[in-house]
Design a protein around this motif. Sequence first.
Motif, short mmCIF file in Angstrom:
data_model
loop_
_atom_site.label_atom_id
_atom_site.label_comp_id
_atom_site.label_asym_id
_atom_site.label_seq_id
_atom_site.Cartn_x
_atom_site.Cartn_y
_atom_site.Cartn_z
N TYR A 56 1.15 4.31 -2.76
CA TYR A 56 1.05 5.73 -2.42
C TYR A 56 2.25 6.51 -2.98
O TYR A 56 2.10 7.63 -3.46
N ARG A 57 3.43 5.90 -2.92
CA ARG A 57 4.61 6.56 -3.49
C ARG A 57 4.47 6.70 -5.01
O ARG A 57 4.85 7.72 -5.58
N LYS A 58 3.91 5.66 -5.65
CA LYS A 58 3.70 5.75 -7.10
C LYS A 58 2.72 6.86 -7.44
O LYS A 58 2.91 7.58 -8.43
N ARG A 116 0.83 -1.20 0.00
CA ARG A 116 0.00 0.00 0.00
C ARG A 116 0.87 1.26 0.00
O ARG A 116 0.62 2.20 -0.76
N LEU A 117 1.91 1.27 0.81
CA LEU A 117 2.81 2.42 0.84
C LEU A 117 3.54 2.60 -0.49
O LEU A 117 3.78 3.72 -0.93
N ARG A 118 3.88 1.48 -1.13
CA ARG A 118 4.52 1.55 -2.46
C ARG A 118 3.57 2.20 -3.47
O ARG A 118 3.98 3.03 -4.28
N ARG A 161 -3.61 7.22 -12.11
CA ARG A 161 -4.02 7.53 -10.75
C ARG A 161 -5.22 6.70 -10.33
O ARG A 161 -5.26 6.15 -9.22
N SER A 221 2.26 9.59 -5.75
CA SER A 221 3.02 10.84 -5.60
C SER A 221 3.94 11.07 -6.79
O SER A 221 4.08 12.20 -7.27
N ASP A 222 4.55 9.99 -7.28
CA ASP A 222 5.44 10.11 -8.44
C ASP A 222 4.69 10.56 -9.69
O ASP A 222 5.16 11.42 -10.42
#
Length: 124
Positions: free
Chosen positions: A48-50, A44-46, A72, A52-53
């Motif tokens: 979220y980083r994507k 899930r955190l990965r 998105r 943001s990217d």
Amino acid sequence: MPIILGTLLALVSVAVIAYPFLGSKRYRLVSETFVTREKLRAERLRIYRKISDIEADYESGDLTEADYQQQRDQLRIAAAEILRQESGGNSTSKSRDEELEKEISRLRKQSTHSPEAPEGGDTL
């Protein structure tokens, strides 16, 4: 007598300490559940980083608006599914698919009605 008592106490102590590691299914299941939840959390955190990217890529002009919205939305759906798994949602496959379709529709309507996302990031 003190030697026998000390030895017996040592054996009982070793047995109590070793019990969770050797025998009980309950402890193994708790451990497996913890590992599974941590893997889901990391995924899930990965995601979220994507998100943001791709937001940064869109802001810099590297992505078109259509590509940005498509990527998105896909990432948000994946994050929602992982959150559902983390919370222990035991819905059937069919109802889960229906829920995801409703969420997709809601996100598409929201993105077409509002020209700009609210300040501060994601609405999910």
